[in-house]
Design an enzyme around this catalytic site. Structure first.
Site, PDB file in Angstrom:
ATOM      1  N   HIS A 116     -36.935  23.977 -33.993  1.00  0.00           N
ATOM      2  CA  HIS A 116     -37.994  23.785 -33.000  1.00  0.00           C
ATOM      3  C   HIS A 116     -38.593  25.161 -32.721  1.00  0.00           C
ATOM      4  O   HIS A 116     -38.195  25.839 -31.774  1.00  0.00           O
ATOM      5  CB  HIS A 116     -37.406  23.163 -31.729  1.00  0.00           C
ATOM      6  CG  HIS A 116     -38.437  22.759 -30.728  1.00  0.00           C
ATOM      7  ND1 HIS A 116     -38.226  22.834 -29.369  1.00  0.00           N
ATOM      8  CD2 HIS A 116     -39.688  22.267 -30.881  1.00  0.00           C
ATOM      9  CE1 HIS A 116     -39.301  22.405 -28.737  1.00  0.00           C
ATOM     10  NE2 HIS A 116     -40.206  22.063 -29.621  1.00  0.00           N
ATOM     11  N   LYS A 158     -44.292  29.081 -27.550  1.00  0.00           N
ATOM     12  CA  LYS A 158     -44.323  28.964 -29.017  1.00  0.00           C
ATOM     13  C   LYS A 158     -45.757  28.897 -29.543  1.00  0.00           C
ATOM     14  O   LYS A 158     -46.142  29.653 -30.434  1.00  0.00           O
ATOM     15  CB  LYS A 158     -43.569  27.704 -29.490  1.00  0.00           C
ATOM     16  CG  LYS A 158     -42.080  27.742 -29.297  1.00  0.00           C
ATOM     17  CD  LYS A 158     -41.414  26.485 -29.848  1.00  0.00           C
ATOM     18  CE  LYS A 158     -41.887  25.198 -29.214  1.00  0.00           C
ATOM     19  NZ  LYS A 158     -41.648  25.102 -27.760  1.00  0.00           N
ATOM     20  N   THR A 159     -46.524  27.971 -28.984  1.00  0.00           N
ATOM     21  CA  THR A 159     -47.889  27.783 -29.480  1.00  0.00           C
ATOM     22  C   THR A 159     -48.758  28.987 -29.124  1.00  0.00           C
ATOM     23  O   THR A 159     -49.485  29.522 -29.965  1.00  0.00           O
ATOM     24  CB  THR A 159     -48.484  26.478 -28.901  1.00  0.00           C
ATOM     25  OG1 THR A 159     -47.668  25.388 -29.312  1.00  0.00           O
ATOM     26  CG2 THR A 159     -49.906  26.260 -29.377  1.00  0.00           C
ATOM     27  N   LYS A 219     -42.838  13.787 -32.330  1.00  0.00           N
ATOM     28  CA  LYS A 219     -41.439  14.120 -32.088  1.00  0.00           C
ATOM     29  C   LYS A 219     -40.503  13.063 -32.676  1.00  0.00           C
ATOM     30  O   LYS A 219     -39.342  13.349 -32.954  1.00  0.00           O
ATOM     31  CB  LYS A 219     -41.178  14.334 -30.591  1.00  0.00           C
ATOM     32  CG  LYS A 219     -41.713  15.685 -30.056  1.00  0.00           C
ATOM     33  CD  LYS A 219     -41.099  16.880 -30.793  1.00  0.00           C
ATOM     34  CE  LYS A 219     -41.104  18.203 -30.063  1.00  0.00           C
ATOM     35  NZ  LYS A 219     -42.344  18.935 -29.900  1.00  0.00           N
ATOM     36  N   ASP A 255     -44.815  24.499 -34.015  1.00  0.00           N
ATOM     37  CA  ASP A 255     -43.761  23.740 -33.323  1.00  0.00           C
ATOM     38  C   ASP A 255     -42.526  23.334 -34.133  1.00  0.00           C
ATOM     39  O   ASP A 255     -41.442  23.295 -33.584  1.00  0.00           O
ATOM     40  CB  ASP A 255     -44.378  22.479 -32.719  1.00  0.00           C
ATOM     41  CG  ASP A 255     -43.548  21.884 -31.596  1.00  0.00           C
ATOM     42  OD1 ASP A 255     -43.120  22.646 -30.711  1.00  0.00           O
ATOM     43  OD2 ASP A 255     -43.309  20.668 -31.606  1.00  0.00           O
ATOM     44  N   SER A 307     -40.055  23.773 -24.245  1.00  0.00           N
ATOM     45  CA  SER A 307     -41.431  23.482 -23.854  1.00  0.00           C
ATOM     46  C   SER A 307     -41.933  24.476 -22.805  1.00  0.00           C
ATOM     47  O   SER A 307     -41.240  24.759 -21.826  1.00  0.00           O
ATOM     48  CB  SER A 307     -41.496  22.059 -23.300  1.00  0.00           C
ATOM     49  OG  SER A 307     -42.832  21.708 -23.086  1.00  0.00           O
ATOM     50  N   ARG A 315     -43.192  13.048 -22.860  1.00  0.00           N
ATOM     51  CA  ARG A 315     -42.182  12.237 -23.522  1.00  0.00           C
ATOM     52  C   ARG A 315     -41.232  11.655 -22.479  1.00  0.00           C
ATOM     53  O   ARG A 315     -41.123  12.152 -21.375  1.00  0.00           O
ATOM     54  CB  ARG A 315     -41.370  13.072 -24.515  1.00  0.00           C
ATOM     55  CG  ARG A 315     -42.134  13.445 -25.779  1.00  0.00           C
ATOM     56  CD  ARG A 315     -41.269  14.268 -26.702  1.00  0.00           C
ATOM     57  NE  ARG A 315     -40.736  15.432 -26.022  1.00  0.00           N
ATOM     58  CZ  ARG A 315     -39.514  15.532 -25.522  1.00  0.00           C
ATOM     59  NH1 ARG A 315     -38.636  14.557 -25.664  1.00  0.00           N
ATOM     60  NH2 ARG A 315     -39.146  16.622 -24.895  1.00  0.00           N
ATOM     61  N   ARG A 319     -53.006  18.602 -22.668  1.00  0.00           N
ATOM     62  CA  ARG A 319     -52.805  19.039 -24.054  1.00  0.00           C
ATOM     63  C   ARG A 319     -54.076  18.924 -24.870  1.00  0.00           C
ATOM     64  O   ARG A 319     -54.984  18.169 -24.532  1.00  0.00           O
ATOM     65  CB  ARG A 319     -51.762  18.139 -24.732  1.00  0.00           C
ATOM     66  CG  ARG A 319     -50.367  18.233 -24.187  1.00  0.00           C
ATOM     67  CD  ARG A 319     -49.554  19.241 -24.970  1.00  0.00           C
ATOM     68  NE  ARG A 319     -48.221  19.401 -24.421  1.00  0.00           N
ATOM     69  CZ  ARG A 319     -47.291  20.155 -24.985  1.00  0.00           C
ATOM     70  NH1 ARG A 319     -47.534  20.802 -26.122  1.00  0.00           N
ATOM     71  NH2 ARG A 319     -46.112  20.287 -24.426  1.00  0.00           N
TER      72      ARG A 319
END
Ligand code: ATP
Ligand code: MN
Length: 531
Positions: A221, A243-244, A201, A258, A239, A60, A323
């Site tokens: 988030h 989390k994932t 996002k 997410d 990031s 991003r 990704r």
């Protein structure tokens, strides 16, 4: 992969100002995959998944994310270098240019929605210049059924034109790329960047305004999963903090990786219909659920592979931010629909490259609020030029780039909800142990998983805790399947004085960062600060 969906419906994009386009509406992922290859924009991998390069942008671009300043946003948005204002008239002019650019082209349009809880559903129409961006939209948003499609009316529109380049001199952008949210027109306008994360996002940022302002719901988030007994856990983190990775737990059903909302009805729901996992150094052994999700239907981004399509996950020559996106049902153990009840446990994930924070510690309500507002993690500098100093990174609510309101709006909602729900809050350092980046090592994933499992199973309720001298955190002294000596970070450092020095340094970064929030913080929260 969904091969043939019998969509008879067609749509015209003329109402949006996109004229004479050849519109491909609601193509199946299989068709989009094939179309991408046919157009020379992607490659087949040995997984059967599609691989694409997103172009110049492989992440991003937060400095090019704008919000149109209008009657809705003017007095509510926390303006600054995170939420950068954009002129409403300039937006209209730029929008006209983008749709003119898309005119006459092959265009990929899709209807989808966000928010797995019916009550909160947000219908989205996505207009993509490229087929793989449209396949990403299929993967990441929720997928309406045929009946729902017949009567579909969008709430929000996403116009995504990676090939369009703005002229900063006249268009009001910073450079050629941009992602602009317009709350009056309900449009996310993206140009000049092919990074797909901007699409998801963009809608996340919109919901981070809409849900608290209109629906009294806390957007977060975070990832979420649920255990056998229906006990929900959520994992906040910036990031790369896990989390994932950590929400994909074979013993627990995945709710989402997410973005979630916490409603006044004491439920948690996923905004999305898919996952977007980092694949740097991915291995089947360490992350089997994510690895096995890479199959037809998934899209790998910016990975490097050989002629036979074998992907080298260690190759970061295009980017560190490689990704994969896939529909959530590529994960075997999922919660359907993606909704849970009030969480029993909340984890704040941080990748502390200073090696100071304990691998797991229990937070008081004051500490929880303090750490939520701080949103600490560390960034490790580029590895190419050898070992460099890690940089602290503070991002309020563990997601400041996506939060249009002042952080205290979210923090107050979270504090209240945590108290009402009697949640356990844990701070988990998935970062360094045994010394800072360059000397120590990243915490072993299996240890982090074991610590989280222990917390979830209530096994840390009965153990003794030591108090961290500087951060005041409660550190368990024992934990199943984890060597006790790593539970207190200081023990893992060869040089004890160096640890104290680093801990002092990190605490002053916290203090410095928190200054801007002190005026909003009560005594309880300030008691949660490091000494
Ligand atoms: P984003 O918001 O960008 O999606 P994320 O919080 O979902 O980020 P992950 O995709 O889970 O982050 O990335 C965590 C990365 O760190 C993975 O590549 C994972 O393999 C790696 N990792 C290494 N050690 C650990 C650990 N102890 N705990 C969690 N992740 C670890
Ligand atoms: Mn993630």
């Amino acid at each position: 992969m969904v091969e043939n969906t019998q969509i008879t419906k067609t749509i015209s994009l003329e109402d949006y100002g996109i004229n004479n386009a050849k519109v491909h509406y609601q193509l199946s992922p299989k068709k989009l995959h094939d179309k991408t290859i046919e157009m020379g924009q992607g490659q087949d991998t040995a997984f059967g998944a599609l691989a694409v390069n997103t172009g110049e942008f492989t992440g991003r671009s937060p400095k090019d994310r704008f919000i149109v300043e209008d009657a809705i946003t003017k007095d509510k948005v926390w303006w600054g270098n995170i939420n950068i204002p954009f002129d409403a008239k300039k937006f209209d002019l730029l929008y006209n240019k983008v749709v003119a650019y898309l005119g006459g082209k092959e265009i990929f349009a899709r209807d989808a929605y966000a928010c797995a809880d019916e009550e909160y559903r947000l219908n989205i129409r996505i207009i993509n210049e490229y087929p793989w961006s449209n396949m990403f939209s299929y993967n990441m948003f929720l997928r309406p059924n045929e009946f729902e499609l017949e009567n579909f009316k969008e709430d929000w529109l996403v116009v995504n034109a990676p090939g369009f380049k703005a002229n900063p001199k006249v268009d009001g952008t910073r450079q050629e790329n941009f992602a602009i949210l317009n709350f009056s027109k309900k449009i996310v306008l993206i140009g000049g960047t092919g990074y797909t994360g901007e699409i998801k996002k963009g809608i996340f940022s919109a919901l981070n305004f809409i849900l608290p302002v209109d629906k009294n719901t806390l957007p977060m988030h975070c990832s979420a999963n649920v255990g056998e007994e229906g006990d929900t856990a959520i994992f906040f983190g910036l990031s790369g903090t896990g989390k994932t990775t950590l929400s994909a737990d074979p013993d627990r059903r995945l709710i989402g990786d997410d973005e979630h909302g916490w409603t006044p009805e004491n439920t948690i729901f996923n905004f999305e219909g898919g996952c977007y996992a980092k694949v740097i150094n991915l291995s089947e052994e360490n992350e089997p659920d994510i690895y096995n999700a890479i199959k037809p239907g998934a899209i790998l981004e910016n990975v490097v592979m050989d002629k036979a399509g074998n992907v080298d996950f260690a190759d970061t020559s295009i980017t560190q931010n490689t990704r994969v996106s896939y529909p959530i049902d590529h994960i075997h153990n999922i919660q359907e629909p993606s909704v849970g009840t009030n969480p029993k446990n909340i984890f704040f994930l941080t990748a502390d490259a200073f090696g100071v924070l304990p691998p797991i510690s229990k937070l008081t309500p004051g500490q929880a609020a303090y750490h939520f507002i701080s949103g600490y993690t560390a960034k490790v500098a580029g590895t190419e030029e050898g070992v460099e100093e890690p940089l602290p990174s503070f991002s309020a609510c563990f997601g400041a780039p996506f939060m249009p309101l002042h952080p205290t709006n979210y923090a107050e909602m979270l504090s209240k909800k945590m108290k009402e729900a009697h949640v356990n809050v844990w701070l988990v350092n998935t970062g360094w142990t045994g010394g800072p980046y360059g000397i120590g090592n990243r915490m072993k994933l299996k240890y982090t998983r074991a610590m989280i499992s222990a917390a979830l199973q209530g096994k840390l309720e009965k153990v003794n805790f030591d108090t961290h001298k500087i951060f005041g955190l409660q550190m368990p002294t024992e934990c199943n399947n984890v060597p006790s000596e790593i539970l207190n970070p200081k023990n893992t450092w060869k040089d004890q004085a160096a640890y104290d020095l680093k801990a002092g340094q990190l605490s002053s970064f916290f203090t410095e960062n928190f200054k801007k929030f002190e005026a909003y913080a009560n005594k309880e929260i300030m008691n949660g600060a490091p000494k």
